[in-house]
Design an enzyme around this catalytic site. Structure first.
Site, short mmCIF file in Angstrom:
data_model
loop_
_atom_site.label_atom_id
_atom_site.label_comp_id
_atom_site.label_asym_id
_atom_site.label_seq_id
_atom_site.Cartn_x
_atom_site.Cartn_y
_atom_site.Cartn_z
N ALA A 161 9.96 3.37 -2.18
CA ALA A 161 11.33 2.88 -2.32
C ALA A 161 11.35 1.62 -3.19
O ALA A 161 12.22 1.47 -4.06
CB ALA A 161 11.94 2.59 -0.95
N ALA A 162 10.40 0.71 -2.98
CA ALA A 162 10.37 -0.54 -3.75
C ALA A 162 10.14 -0.26 -5.23
O ALA A 162 10.78 -0.86 -6.10
CB ALA A 162 9.29 -1.48 -3.20
N PRO A 209 0.82 -1.21 0.00
CA PRO A 209 0.00 0.00 0.00
C PRO A 209 0.86 1.27 0.00
O PRO A 209 1.91 1.31 0.63
CB PRO A 209 -0.84 -0.11 1.28
CG PRO A 209 -0.21 -1.18 2.10
CD PRO A 209 0.59 -2.05 1.18
N GLY A 219 2.22 4.93 0.77
CA GLY A 219 2.25 5.90 1.87
C GLY A 219 1.86 5.33 3.21
O GLY A 219 1.45 6.06 4.11
N ALA A 220 1.98 4.00 3.36
CA ALA A 220 1.47 3.36 4.58
C ALA A 220 2.58 2.88 5.50
O ALA A 220 2.34 2.14 6.45
CB ALA A 220 0.56 2.20 4.20
N GLY A 221 3.83 3.28 5.23
CA GLY A 221 4.93 2.91 6.12
C GLY A 221 5.60 1.61 5.75
O GLY A 221 6.44 1.10 6.50
N LEU A 222 5.26 1.05 4.59
CA LEU A 222 5.87 -0.22 4.16
C LEU A 222 6.88 -0.02 3.02
O LEU A 222 7.29 -0.97 2.37
CB LEU A 222 4.81 -1.23 3.75
CG LEU A 222 3.83 -1.68 4.84
CD1 LEU A 222 2.90 -2.77 4.31
CD2 LEU A 222 4.55 -2.17 6.09
N SER A 272 6.65 1.53 0.03
CA SER A 272 6.15 1.30 -1.33
C SER A 272 6.94 2.13 -2.35
O SER A 272 7.35 1.61 -3.40
CB SER A 272 4.67 1.65 -1.36
OG SER A 272 4.28 2.07 -2.61
N ASP A 285 14.91 3.10 3.71
CA ASP A 285 13.95 2.35 2.88
C ASP A 285 14.61 1.79 1.63
O ASP A 285 14.40 0.63 1.26
CB ASP A 285 12.84 3.29 2.38
CG ASP A 285 11.85 3.65 3.46
OD1 ASP A 285 12.26 3.68 4.63
OD2 ASP A 285 10.68 3.89 3.11
O1 PMV Z 1 6.72 5.94 5.71
P1 PMV Z 1 7.99 5.53 5.09
O2 PMV Z 1 8.06 4.06 4.80
O3 PMV Z 1 8.35 6.36 3.87
O4 PMV Z 1 9.17 5.80 6.16
C1 PMV Z 1 9.54 7.11 6.52
C2 PMV Z 1 10.63 7.00 7.54
C3 PMV Z 1 11.16 8.33 8.08
O5 PMV Z 1 12.19 8.00 8.99
C4 PMV Z 1 10.09 9.10 8.81
C5 PMV Z 1 11.73 9.21 6.96
C6 PMV Z 1 12.99 8.64 6.32
O6 PMV Z 1 13.26 9.02 5.17
O7 PMV Z 1 13.73 7.87 6.97
#
Ligand code: PMV
Length: 337
Positions: free
Chosen positions: A121-122, A112, A114-117, A119, A164
């Site tokens: 970067a992948a 998903p 923008g959900a912290g996984l 996405s 990421d």
């Molecule tokens: O939400 P994500 O998976 O893009 O992670 C962001 C992580 C942060 O530490 C808040 C920002 C970063 O670039 O490390």
């Protein structure tokens, strides 16, 4: 035609603090983005992404997405996704010394947005790999990680760590501190992910932490305390046997640190009511520990539990739209053609 995939990730520890030079330990997970690239005869780029946003999109442009006359990307998530894909295309053109190369690109993702996984970067990692290979250039995963970081850095106005992109390119558990990135020998941790259906605005959340850190010494101390948690967690991982199932003692200790890490992220204002409720549901489902993963604001939590109980507890929690087991992805970016 070249096809590459790259995994998403969860943060075991250290998001946000990593932006200020503290270490972080992200772990790649078996949820992948797959990018298919076909070189074109002209310099246009055509992107088809059916599942990257809710209703998918097709965009064709020449030049760059923000200057091309034939670009119509009104929806914010589409605009964000196109920013990353465009930056990946630029990196591939640069790596292959082919500034006018055009591509037909298809993006498929089980991660998903923008959900912290991880996405974005992948997608960027898989995109750079597929597009450079399409131009006859083979980059090693370290260089893909570096170029993907530069792409993210540009799209996120300089607010990006290497975490990421390095985890996605290399796979496994990794440790990132500033520009120093390396693999961590970790046992296969039993991750369970809960998703609240939302997305956080990484730029806004990072800016919020930055402002708090500048305003209050205790907020700066909180960021440093997250770094201490990461160092404690690293010691635990270093003492564990990476070839064996993680022991109950290890899971207990890591879980306690995850709970602490979540509390500090909450104090820094990056959690949300729904993320907190998923974290508490996971803990009541018998998880060893649980925390939000990534920028926060909405999206995913990660918990440790080798049994099915946490996943079941999350599935019955109002506001949880998906709960799944996330295996550690031991392979990072890879060719699928
Ligand atoms: O939400 P994500 O998976 O893009 O992670 C962001 C992580 C942060 O530490 C808040 C920002 C970063 O670039 O490390």
């Amino acid at each position: 035609m070249t096809v590459s995939s790259a995994p998403g990730k969860v943060y075991l520890f250290g998001e946000h603090a990593v932006v200020y030079g503290e270490p972080a330990v992200p772990c790649a997970i078996e949820r992948r983005a797959t990018v298919t690239v076909e070189p074109r005869d002209d310099d246009h780029v055509r992107v088809v992404a059916e599942d990257l946003t809710l209703d998918g999109f097709t965009v064709e442009y020449s030049g760059s997405t923000d200057s091309g006359p034939d670009v119509d990307v009104p929806r914010p998530l589409v605009q964000a996704a196109m920013g990353y894909i465009d930056a990946a295309v630029d990196q591939a053109r640069d790596a292959a010394d082919a500034p006018d190369a055009g591509f037909d690109i298809t993006v498929e993702s089980a991660i998903p947005l923008g959900a912290g996984l991880g996405s974005s970067a992948a997608v960027v990692v898989a995109g750079i790999d597929a597009a450079t290979r399409a131009l006859g250039v083979d980059l090693d995963p370290e260089e893909i990680a570096d170029r993907a970081y530069r792409a993210e850095h540009e799209v996120q106005d300089g607010q990006a760590s290497r975490a990421d992109t390095f985890a996605s390119a290399m796979g496994g558990a990794v440790r990132v501190e500033g520009d120093d990135c390396r693999a961590v020998d970790a046992p296969a941790l039993p991750f369970v992910v809960g998703f609240d259906g939302g997305a956080g605005d990484t730029g806004e959340l990072v800016a919020g932490v930055r402002a708090l850190r500048e305003k209050y010494d205790f907020a700066a101390d909180t960021v440093e305390a997250i770094g201490d948690i990461v160092r404690e967690g690293e010691t635990l991982l270093a003492e564990a046997d990476p070839e064996s199932e993680p022991s109950e003692d290890l899971l207990d200790a890591l879980g306690e640190l995850m709970d602490f890490n979540h509390g500090l992220l909450e104090a820094l204002g990056v959690s949300s009511r729904s993320l907190d409720s998923l974290v508490w549901a996971a803990r009541s489902g018998d998880a060893y520990g649980a925390k939000l993963t990534g920028a926060g604001g909405g999206g995913c939590i990660v918990a440790l539990d080798p049994t099915d109980e946490t996943q079941t507890a999350l599935q019955y929690t109002p506001g949880c739209v998906d709960a799944f087991r996330a295996e550690l992805a031991t392979t990072g970016v890879r060719a699928e053609d």
